[in-house]
Design a protein around this motif. Structure first.
Motif, PDB file in Angstrom:
ATOM      1  N   LYS A  14       1.028  -1.011   0.172  1.00 55.77           N
ATOM      2  CA  LYS A  14      -0.037   0.265   0.197  1.00 55.77           C
ATOM      3  C   LYS A  14       0.791   1.263   0.112  1.00 55.77           C
ATOM      4  CE  LYS A  14      -3.943   1.951   3.052  1.00 55.77           C
ATOM      5  NZ  LYS A  14      -4.241   1.862   4.219  1.00 55.77           N
ATOM      6  N   LEU A  47     -12.853   7.947  -5.726  1.00 59.91           N
ATOM      7  CA  LEU A  47     -14.554   8.137  -4.727  1.00 59.91           C
ATOM      8  C   LEU A  47     -14.565   9.785  -4.588  1.00 59.91           C
ATOM      9  CD1 LEU A  47     -13.226   4.647  -2.182  1.00 59.91           C
ATOM     10  CD2 LEU A  47     -14.665   4.984  -4.305  1.00 59.91           C
ATOM     11  N   TYR A  56     -13.607  11.888  -0.638  1.00 59.61           N
ATOM     12  CA  TYR A  56     -12.780  10.594   0.025  1.00 59.61           C
ATOM     13  C   TYR A  56     -11.576   9.990  -0.290  1.00 59.61           C
ATOM     14  CZ  TYR A  56     -17.754  10.243   1.230  1.00 59.61           C
ATOM     15  OH  TYR A  56     -18.915  10.006   2.147  1.00 59.61           O
ATOM     16  N   PHE A  57     -11.051   9.405  -0.860  1.00 61.10           N
ATOM     17  CA  PHE A  57      -9.795   8.683  -2.003  1.00 61.10           C
ATOM     18  C   PHE A  57      -9.637   8.838  -3.359  1.00 61.10           C
ATOM     19  CE2 PHE A  57     -10.152   4.884  -1.151  1.00 61.10           C
ATOM     20  CZ  PHE A  57     -10.889   4.329  -0.262  1.00 61.10           C
ATOM     21  N   TYR A  77      -2.985   4.668  -3.291  1.00 65.18           N
ATOM     22  CA  TYR A  77      -3.568   5.538  -2.839  1.00 65.18           C
ATOM     23  C   TYR A  77      -3.965   7.413  -2.469  1.00 65.18           C
ATOM     24  CZ  TYR A  77      -5.858   1.451  -0.935  1.00 65.18           C
ATOM     25  OH  TYR A  77      -6.779   0.318  -0.711  1.00 65.18           O
ATOM     26  N   ALA A  87     -10.435  11.738  10.310  1.00 65.35           N
ATOM     27  CA  ALA A  87     -10.473  10.516  10.048  1.00 65.35           C
ATOM     28  C   ALA A  87      -9.790   9.496   8.648  1.00 65.35           C
ATOM     29  CB  ALA A  87     -12.144  10.610  10.840  1.00 65.35           C
ATOM     30  N   THR A  88      -9.932  10.140   7.438  1.00 63.11           N
ATOM     31  CA  THR A  88      -9.521   9.469   6.637  1.00 63.11           C
ATOM     32  C   THR A  88      -8.694   9.467   5.985  1.00 63.11           C
ATOM     33  OG1 THR A  88     -12.093  10.673   5.445  1.00 63.11           O
ATOM     34  CG2 THR A  88     -10.848   9.242   4.488  1.00 63.11           C
ATOM     35  N   ALA A  91      -7.543   6.195   8.708  1.00 64.83           N
ATOM     36  CA  ALA A  91      -7.792   5.108   8.374  1.00 64.83           C
ATOM     37  C   ALA A  91      -7.051   4.448   6.526  1.00 64.83           C
ATOM     38  CB  ALA A  91      -9.234   5.493   7.797  1.00 64.83           C
ATOM     39  N   VAL A  92      -6.421   5.803   5.658  1.00 67.15           N
ATOM     40  CA  VAL A  92      -6.124   5.238   4.633  1.00 67.15           C
ATOM     41  C   VAL A  92      -4.320   5.443   5.085  1.00 67.15           C
ATOM     42  CG1 VAL A  92      -5.346   6.284   2.731  1.00 67.15           C
ATOM     43  CG2 VAL A  92      -7.960   6.800   3.172  1.00 67.15           C
ATOM     44  N   GLN A  94      -3.367   3.669   7.246  1.00 67.26           N
ATOM     45  CA  GLN A  94      -4.058   2.454   8.024  1.00 67.26           C
ATOM     46  C   GLN A  94      -2.003   1.436   7.072  1.00 67.26           C
ATOM     47  OE1 GLN A  94      -5.996   0.344  10.302  1.00 67.26           O
ATOM     48  NE2 GLN A  94      -7.268   2.756  10.440  1.00 67.26           N
TER      49      GLN A  94
ATOM     50  N   LEU B   6      -7.309  -1.427  16.705  1.00 65.02           N
ATOM     51  CA  LEU B   6      -8.110  -0.817  14.791  1.00 65.02           C
ATOM     52  C   LEU B   6      -8.045  -2.183  14.015  1.00 65.02           C
ATOM     53  CD1 LEU B   6      -6.325   2.634  13.627  1.00 65.02           C
ATOM     54  CD2 LEU B   6      -8.917   2.247  14.606  1.00 65.02           C
ATOM     55  N   PHE B   8     -10.336  -2.108  11.568  1.00 66.24           N
ATOM     56  CA  PHE B   8     -11.134  -1.355  10.031  1.00 66.24           C
ATOM     57  C   PHE B   8      -9.718  -0.916   9.308  1.00 66.24           C
ATOM     58  CE2 PHE B   8     -11.412   1.040  13.497  1.00 66.24           C
ATOM     59  CZ  PHE B   8     -11.086   2.897  12.898  1.00 66.24           C
ATOM     60  N   LEU B   9     -10.377  -1.941   7.923  1.00 67.37           N
ATOM     61  CA  LEU B   9      -9.155  -1.212   7.577  1.00 67.37           C
ATOM     62  C   LEU B   9      -9.963  -0.301   5.666  1.00 67.37           C
ATOM     63  CD1 LEU B   9      -5.841  -3.295   7.520  1.00 67.37           C
ATOM     64  CD2 LEU B   9      -5.813  -0.780   7.445  1.00 67.37           C
ATOM     65  N   VAL B  10      -9.058   0.305   5.520  1.00 60.04           N
ATOM     66  CA  VAL B  10      -9.996   0.325   4.261  1.00 60.04           C
ATOM     67  C   VAL B  10      -8.762  -0.514   2.967  1.00 60.04           C
ATOM     68  CG1 VAL B  10     -10.073   1.972   2.061  1.00 60.04           C
ATOM     69  CG2 VAL B  10     -10.884   2.765   4.949  1.00 60.04           C
ATOM     70  N   THR B 114     -16.665   2.986  -0.557  1.00 63.78           N
ATOM     71  CA  THR B 114     -17.193   4.365  -0.104  1.00 63.78           C
ATOM     72  C   THR B 114     -17.113   3.375   1.240  1.00 63.78           C
ATOM     73  OG1 THR B 114     -17.432   5.043  -2.273  1.00 63.78           O
ATOM     74  CG2 THR B 114     -18.689   6.535  -0.418  1.00 63.78           C
ATOM     75  N   ILE B 117     -15.106   3.338   4.537  1.00 63.32           N
ATOM     76  CA  ILE B 117     -13.920   4.087   4.746  1.00 63.32           C
ATOM     77  C   ILE B 117     -15.034   5.367   5.552  1.00 63.32           C
ATOM     78  CG2 ILE B 117     -14.423   6.425   2.653  1.00 63.32           C
ATOM     79  CD1 ILE B 117     -11.023   5.935   4.144  1.00 63.32           C
ATOM     80  N   HIS B 118     -16.097   5.385   4.878  1.00 67.87           N
ATOM     81  CA  HIS B 118     -17.603   5.780   6.239  1.00 67.87           C
ATOM     82  C   HIS B 118     -17.327   5.847   7.378  1.00 67.87           C
ATOM     83  CE1 HIS B 118     -19.672   8.839   4.178  1.00 67.87           C
ATOM     84  NE2 HIS B 118     -20.124   8.182   2.627  1.00 67.87           N
ATOM     85  N   CYS B 120     -15.085   3.444   8.721  1.00 66.36           N
ATOM     86  CA  CYS B 120     -13.750   3.380   9.328  1.00 66.36           C
ATOM     87  C   CYS B 120     -14.253   5.373  10.029  1.00 66.36           C
ATOM     88  CB  CYS B 120     -13.498   3.499   8.224  1.00 66.36           C
ATOM     89  SG  CYS B 120     -11.140   3.715   8.659  1.00 66.36           S
ATOM     90  N   VAL B 121     -14.561   6.049   9.535  1.00 70.12           N
ATOM     91  CA  VAL B 121     -14.633   7.596   9.468  1.00 70.12           C
ATOM     92  C   VAL B 121     -15.692   7.596  10.593  1.00 70.12           C
ATOM     93  CG1 VAL B 121     -15.271   9.459   9.029  1.00 70.12           C
ATOM     94  CG2 VAL B 121     -13.789   8.328   7.875  1.00 70.12           C
ATOM     95  N   SER B 124     -14.444   5.553  13.701  1.00 71.04           N
ATOM     96  CA  SER B 124     -13.214   6.489  14.185  1.00 71.04           C
ATOM     97  C   SER B 124     -13.916   7.643  14.916  1.00 71.04           C
ATOM     98  CB  SER B 124     -11.630   6.925  13.776  1.00 71.04           C
ATOM     99  OG  SER B 124     -12.634   7.743  12.296  1.00 71.04           O
ATOM    100  N   SER B 125     -14.775   8.472  14.350  1.00 68.66           N
ATOM    101  CA  SER B 125     -15.460   9.580  14.954  1.00 68.66           C
ATOM    102  C   SER B 125     -16.065   9.292  15.956  1.00 68.66           C
ATOM    103  CB  SER B 125     -16.910   9.990  13.844  1.00 68.66           C
ATOM    104  OG  SER B 125     -15.781  10.468  12.833  1.00 68.66           O
ATOM    105  N   GLU B 128     -13.461   8.670  18.637  1.00 69.53           N
ATOM    106  CA  GLU B 128     -13.315  10.303  19.100  1.00 69.53           C
ATOM    107  C   GLU B 128     -14.596  11.188  20.125  1.00 69.53           C
ATOM    108  OE1 GLU B 128     -10.942  13.804  17.672  1.00 69.53           O
ATOM    109  OE2 GLU B 128     -10.753  11.528  17.371  1.00 69.53           O
TER     110      GLU B 128
END
Ligand SMILES: Nc1nc2c(ncn2[C@@H]2O[C@H](COP(=O)(O)OP(=O)(O)O)[C@@H](O)[C@H]2O)c(=O)[nH]1
Ligand SMILES: [Mg+2]
Lengths: 219, 428
Positions: A14, A47, A56-57, A77, A87-88, A91-92, A94, B6, B8-10, B114, B117-118, B120-121, B124-125, B128
């Protein structure tokens, strides 16, 4: 943090294009997509974007097979640059195996570059990655801008850090493949010994990089 | 979930089966059959059949085999079967099918990404938010503690303030007593002054009388002629100015006696006023207390202020002896302070069967209605800063309270302030 399955004989890498909003990350991937041969290159997935800011990404996947039959997928990415999408970004980021930091050469963006790099350092630490050892390339994009910060200044600032710096004008396809190739090479260096890419899989650094970055022949 | 767990992984790897549903693929394959194909199927890289459709009468020949890519990786093949005569029509159909599957695949992948990521966010939100919530709870606890402390501190402060106020009240009482003492000292000094001077004069007069007596003692002898003695004595008498001395002595004595009486009256007033000899509660007549107060203030009042008394008989009140004097002293001093050049103080008292009502009115400017609620507060004063402690009326307030009475201020008839004290009392 590479995904590797001995049993399935596959590996997923990645790479993340990081940087402030509008520095040209998406443009880099668009150009990569257009410059590179279709062989082993997936489609660029953009996206949900709103305007030209990545919400998004973007994802540009590559696929290659080592002489041993090891399947290697490389997923590139981009992250959204806006402060609010942290947050996005996390996540990316990671399990990233390498990062290309796309900086904007415009002097007006110096602060954004700094803030974003600071954010990168912090988020890497948060997801458990070490910026000292993580393959990292810095691209100074938009070299075509007349007011662009001078290369001398950039080199003076970055060369002492030992971080690879590439000058680019993504909009015109310059420096894009080089950035990607440099990053791919660094990633190879990082994982070669551990996964015996040369020894067991017969995949040299050069082959790895070339397969990922073979340019289209001009029609 | 915490930072190091963590999960969740995108962009996790997905298989074709996860990305394409039967309902996505099968209608496409059926469409191929309707278009004339004998069979159509999707086979993965390992040769395993994922989806397949064929009509009853055999699949026919394999006419086309096209790869399906997932993220650049060839993951499956589409195989189309039919009669070789149809090849020209069916091969393009296979390309069309692959393009359709490819589009489906890409759209589904995009949707999955999508969603990931949603999620995931959002996750994490959510974390948070939980963290922010925990932080808030913590800071709220801190604030509550702070608030409680504050209350405690305010309590401490008000206790401190009360103590300060008590000290001030005490000081004010001392000040009033001090003023009184100064006044009384002056009052006593006056008669003492002329008593002393009279005594000096009397001492001299006595000496002269003694000299006269001495003369007689020495000269009165049997051998001396009486005529000579008489003439010499007359001469000595005049020499010693004894005619004036004798004329003066009576006055000096009377004056000195009157002065001594005045002093003893003042002392009696003071003793009565201060109730120094009494411990605990005593029965007092408030009219008498008023008179005693006037007595100890006579040095301030005599010749300077007009005092009008409208006193009616009152039943006795049981209280600490000094309290009424404290009240009257402060109120009369207050009246004198505010009444200006020609003070007139009207003292009134009456009893209605339940309450004694005492009025102390002056002819000063009066107390504005807006200030009437505050004048009994400690530290309140209408005098310029520095010239009064503002505690006089607070002393009065406290003393009235201890008499279980009330005090209010009203307009005196014809202007001025009228302080009205009401004290519960029983008929004798
Ligand atoms: N002048 C110039 N503009 C560029 C260059 N690369 C990207 N841009 C422009 O910068 C803007 C943002 O680019 P984009 O790739 O969407 O930025 P991202 O937010 O990092 O993905 C777009 O208008 C691009 O056309 C470049 O090399 N030179
Ligand atoms: Mg973008």
């Amino acid at each position: 943090m590479i995904e590797y399955s001995e049993k399935e004989r596959r590996m997923v890498l990645k790479l993340v294009y990081y940087g402030p909003a509008l520095s040209g990350k998406t443009t880099n991937l668009l150009q990569l997509h257009d410059l590179l041969t279709r062989q082993g290159r997936g489609e660029l997935m953009v996206l949900d974007t709103s305007g030209d800011r990545t919400i998004y990404f973007d994802l540009l996947p590559f696929f290659l097979t080592a002489p041993s039959g090891l399947k290697i997928k490389v997923k590139v990415y981009t992250v959204p640059g806006q402060v609010c999408h942290d947050a996005t970004r996390k996540a990316v980021l990671q399990r990233a195996d390498g990062v290309a930091f796309i900086a904007d050469s415009s002097p007006a963006e110096a602060q954004s570059n700094f803030t974003s790099f600071d954010n990168l350092e912090r988020n890497l630490a948060l997801v458990g990655l070490d910026i000292e050892t993580l393959p990292l390339v810095i691209q100074f994009n938009k070299r075509d801008l007349p007011q662009a910060v001078s290369e001398r200044e950039i080199r003076a600032a970055w060369d002492p850090t030992g971080v690879a710096v590439v000058m680019a004008s993504a909009l015109h396809g310059e420096g894009v493949a080089e950035t990607f190739a440099r990053l791919a090479g660094l990633v190879y260096d990082r994982i070669d010994a551990r996964y015996a890419l040369t020894g067991e899989h017969g995949l040299t650094r050069d082959q790895f990089v070339r397969q990922l970055t073979s340019l289209k022949e001009e029609p | 979930m915490s930072e190091d767990t963590l999960e969740f992984l995108v962009g996790e790897e997905k298989s074709l089966r996860e990305l394409l549903l039967d309902s996505d693929v099968l209608p496409l394959l059926e469409g191929a059959l309707r278009a004339g194909a004998g069979g159509a199927r999707v086979v993965n890289e390992e040769g395993e059949e994922l989806w397949s459709e064929s009509d009853g009468g055999g699949r026919g020949e394999l006419l086309a085999r096209l790869p399906l890519y997932l993220e650049g990786e060839p993951v499956a093949r589409l195989e189309l079967f039919g009669s070789p005569e149809q090849r020209d029509r069916l091969v393009p159909l296979a390309s069309l099918l692959v393009a359709a599957l490819d589009t489906l695949l890409r759209n589904n992948l995009k949707r999955v990404l999508t969603t990931e990521i949603h999620t995931c966010v959002v996750n994490s939100s959510h974390e948070e938010l939980l963290r922010i919530n925990a932080d808030l709870a913590r800071s709220e606890a801190r604030y509550r503690e702070l608030a409680e402390n504050l209350e405690l501190r305010v309590k401490e402060r008000s206790a401190e303030l009360k103590r300060a106020q008590a000290r001030m009240l005490q000081q004010e009482k001392m000040a009033a007593i001090g003023q009184l003492a100064a006044g009384v000292a002056h009052e006593i000094n006056n008669p003492l002054g002329f008593i002393t001077s009279n005594l000096h004069t009397l001492q001299k007069y006595t000496a002269r009388c003694c000299a006269m007596l001495q003369f007689y003692r020495e000269r009165l002898r049997p051998d001396l002629p009486l005529q000579t003695l008489f003439e010499e004595a007359e001469l000595k008498w005049r020499e010693l100015k004894l005619p004036q001395v004798l004329a003066d002595v009576g006055d000096l004595m009377a004056e000195s006696l009157a002065g001594a009486e005045r002093v003893s009256r003042i002392v009696a007033d003071l003793k009565g006023f201060s109730h120094v000899d009494e411990a605990g509660e005593v029965r007092v007549d408030l009219n008498q207390e008023l008179e005693r107060t006037l007595g100890v203030l006579s040095h301030l009042l005599a010749g300077r202020a007009e005092v009008v008394k409208e006193l009616q008989p009152l039943p006795p009140v049981t209280c600490q002896g000094q309290l009424p004097g404290q009240i009257f002293l402060n109120l009369i001093q207050n009246a004198l302070t505010h009444a200006g050049g020609a003070p007139r103080i009207t003292l009134s008292s009456c009893f209605d069967g339940e309450r004694i009502r005492i009025g102390i009115a002056d002819n000063g400017p009066g107390v504005p209605a807006a200030l009437r609620g505050q004048i009994f507060d400690p530290f309140f004063t209408t005098l310029p800063v520095g010239s009064g402690t503002g505690m006089g009326l607070a002393v009065v307030w406290e003393a009235v309270l201890r008499l279980k009475g009330t005090i209010a201020v009203a307009d005196a008839p014809g202007g001025g302030a009228d302080f009205i004290i009401t004290i519960p009392a029983k008929k004798e």
